[in-house]
Structures are given as C-alpha cells and as structure tokens.
Design a protein around this motif. Structure first.
Motif, PDB file in Angstrom:
ATOM      1  N   VAL A 113       0.824  -1.065   0.145  1.00  0.00           N
ATOM      2  CA  VAL A 113      -0.191   0.023   0.058  1.00  0.00           C
ATOM      3  C   VAL A 113       0.870   1.294  -0.202  1.00  0.00           C
ATOM      4  N   ILE A 114       0.564   2.021  -0.973  1.00  0.00           N
ATOM      5  CA  ILE A 114       1.389   3.644  -1.026  1.00  0.00           C
ATOM      6  C   ILE A 114       0.536   4.637  -0.747  1.00  0.00           C
ATOM      7  N   ASP A 115       1.348   5.384   0.155  1.00  0.00           N
ATOM      8  CA  ASP A 115       0.716   6.679   0.418  1.00  0.00           C
ATOM      9  C   ASP A 115      -0.694   6.523   1.442  1.00  0.00           C
ATOM     10  N   LYS A 116      -0.436   5.725   2.314  1.00  0.00           N
ATOM     11  CA  LYS A 116      -1.894   5.745   2.945  1.00  0.00           C
ATOM     12  C   LYS A 116      -2.303   6.743   3.838  1.00  0.00           C
ATOM     13  N   PHE A 117      -3.392   7.514   3.873  1.00  0.00           N
ATOM     14  CA  PHE A 117      -3.497   8.405   4.581  1.00  0.00           C
ATOM     15  C   PHE A 117      -4.442   8.354   5.701  1.00  0.00           C
ATOM     16  N   PHE A 139       2.113   9.277  -8.772  1.00  0.00           N
ATOM     17  CA  PHE A 139       3.150   8.078  -7.942  1.00  0.00           C
ATOM     18  C   PHE A 139       4.391   7.680  -8.905  1.00  0.00           C
ATOM     19  N   PHE A 154      -7.686   1.556  -5.502  1.00  0.00           N
ATOM     20  CA  PHE A 154      -7.397   2.844  -4.904  1.00  0.00           C
ATOM     21  C   PHE A 154      -8.190   3.131  -3.633  1.00  0.00           C
ATOM     22  N   THR A 199     -14.355   6.583   3.354  1.00  0.00           N
ATOM     23  CA  THR A 199     -13.047   5.948   2.622  1.00  0.00           C
ATOM     24  C   THR A 199     -13.708   5.065   1.548  1.00  0.00           C
ATOM     25  N   ALA A 290      -6.029  13.165  -1.427  1.00  0.00           N
ATOM     26  CA  ALA A 290      -5.665  11.915  -0.733  1.00  0.00           C
ATOM     27  C   ALA A 290      -6.041  10.692  -1.414  1.00  0.00           C
ATOM     28  N   SER A 292      -4.719   6.773  -1.720  1.00  0.00           N
ATOM     29  CA  SER A 292      -3.508   5.528  -1.731  1.00  0.00           C
ATOM     30  C   SER A 292      -3.729   4.547  -2.623  1.00  0.00           C
ATOM     31  N   THR A 294      -3.062   0.396  -3.909  1.00  0.00           N
ATOM     32  CA  THR A 294      -2.456  -0.903  -3.589  1.00  0.00           C
ATOM     33  C   THR A 294      -1.963  -1.736  -4.880  1.00  0.00           C
TER      34      THR A 294
END
Length: 297
Positions: A113-117, A139, A154, A199, A290, A292, A294
């Motif tokens: 997971v990239i850039d989880k907010f 990204f 996403f 979310t 915002a 993220s 995956t």
C-alpha cells in the motif's frame, strides 16, 4: 471542539448577464453510439461541462467565435468553433500503441500500500461548482514495486450529500515535460460513492493494469450531470443566495511541495500554495489529492 473543514470549489465567475446556449450530442464516428461523460471545455478558459449518460450536453458561451475542446478517454481530442457546432459532434476512436509486455498470471499473494492517509487528519476538500475540472496525483515508480506490478485498488476520502454520486478515474503515464503522458487504460473508470464522509475503495484488479515504468498519475474527474447536482444557500453581505455544486468532494492532504500534485483547469498545471488558508495545518502548504494505491503480484 469541532474541526473546521475547508472546501475548495472550482467556480467560474462571469460578468455577462445573458448566455447563449449550445446544445448537441457526442457520437462515436465509427459505431455511431453516443459517448457519455465527455469532458467539454471552452478553449483556454475555465468554462465547461460534461456530456450526460446519453452523450448530450449544453454549454453556455456568448462568443460564437470561441473554440470548444472535447476530450474523452479512448478518443482523439477534438476542437470545434462554437458557430460550427450544430446537432452532433463526432469523435474518432484513438489507437494507442503500447509497449510490448510479457503476460504473467496474477497470484495476489503479495501486496503493498502506497501513501496511506489518515482520515482524521484531513480537513480540506476539493469540490466542483458548475464547471468540470480534474485533480491528479503522481506516483513515481520505485524498484521495490517490481514484485507487485499490478494495480489492485485505490482508496479515496470522499464526502457527499448525495447517495451514489458518480465520478470518473483516468489513469496516465507520467510525462516529465507535460505532466500527463499516454493513457494507461483507454476507457473511463466510472465509480460512485456512498453518502457521507467515507473511505471509498475502488477495486480495479480485474482490469490487469500494470504500474507504468515512468510512474502513474491517478486523476479524478467531476461529472457535471444532473444526478450529481446539489443546490444550496449561502449568505453574502447579508443577502441569502442560491448556488450549485456537483458531488462528490475529495479529501486533500497538506504537503510542503507540489511535486506530485496537479489540477486541470482548461490545461494541466501544478497546484498553488495555500497562502490564505485559515486551517493551521494547510496554511502555506500545497494540497494533494488524498489517494492511496495498492499494488499486488
């Protein structure tokens, strides 16, 4: 004490009292089928709309000599002078030449997971007025993603007063000169959100899209369609006024740089610094979508 929330709406201010309306329908030049959710703009201006589910659109513009730009995933960009628009606009399908790829079977035994907010940390939202616009996040590709090359899903922070408000996701390869490069996927990814602050997870694992070598840009596009329309009242200088917005809204995080954040307002540009921000965490910062990402194998 309640947290304050700032919503950045993209409105167009006009001094003209009257508008002339242009009505037409957008059609595929090969199949003769209507094309929904086409991005339609007055060239070099912040004035535009979206074609509805049936490819129909109405745009307000007083100057018939100006050009209208039609942009849709999977079609060649078309520019037409307003005076030349009659009843139908034809768009030609675009053939994208992709790099040769080696097909492999997905296992989905690994994910990253990239850039989880953090939902609780977000108090700033992007919203749309009567004009469509787009917000994108870049990204960059990293070596550690090589074991998980497929885009699984996403996650966005959304806020909507309408149930099942629709929006579009566009995916592009990064281009260092123009921000936006080639399309990674040649169709719209139309998604919807639940009412309230949520979310929102969009799973695209069935599309088998690989993370681009040059990096990925995730773009969300508002759809100026009747089912997304919300009218509300506000007070200005003691006078109650009525306005229109189009749902949903999307959360944004505060960043020290706009390196990875961009917006489309007739053209792509970097986001601006929030110098007049009333929310402490966002003041003198840049807003970044915002979202993220995956990845899986």
């Amino acid at each position: 004490m309640k947290n304050s929330i700032l919503i950045l709406f993209f409105f167009v201010l006009k001094t003209n009292v009257g508008f002339s309306q242009t009505k037409a329908i957008v059609i595929d030049s090969i199949t003769s089928k209507t094309i929904p959710y086409v991005n339609i703009w007055v060239e070099n201006e912040n004035n535009g709309t979206t074609s509805n589910d049936y490819g129909e659109f109405i745009i307000n513009e007083t100057d018939s000599t100006k050009n209208i730009v039609f942009s849709a995933i999977g079609y060649k960009r078309e520019t037409v002078q307003i005076s030349q628009i009659k009843n139908i606009i034809y768009l030609k399908p675009e053939t994208t030449v992709l790099e040769e790829v080696v097909l492999t079977k997905k296992k989905e035994s690994k994910k990253i997971v990239i850039d989880k907010f953090k939902k609780s940390k977000i108090h700033f939202y992007y919203g749309s007025g009567k004009t469509p616009w787009m917000v994108g996040k870049y990204f960059p590709n990293e070596d550690k993603y090589s074991d998980t090359p497929f885009i699984k899903e996403f996650a966005f922070l959304t806020n909507s007063e309408i149930e099942n408000a629709k929006f579009n996701i566009r995916l592009y390869e990064y281009d260092s000169l123009n921000f936006i490069g080639n399309s990674v996927y040649d169709k719209n990814i139309i998604s919807s959100v639940k009412k309230g602050k949520k979310t929102t997870i969009i799973d695209i694992s069935d599309l088998n899209i690989r993370f681009p070598k040059k990096g990925l840009i995730v773009v969300i596009e508002w759809l100026i369609i009747e089912s997304n329309k919300r009218e509300y009242f506000y007070t200005s200088k003691g006078i109650k006024k009525k306005n229109t917005a189009f749902e949903p809204m999307f959360g944004a995080v505060a960043k020290d740089t706009n390196k990875y954040a961009m917006v489309y307002r007739g053209k792509w540009m970097k986001t601006f610094k929030n110098t007049n921000q009333s929310i402490k965490n966002y003041k003198d910062k840049y807003s970044e979508l915002a979202v993220s990402l995956t990845l899986t194998n």
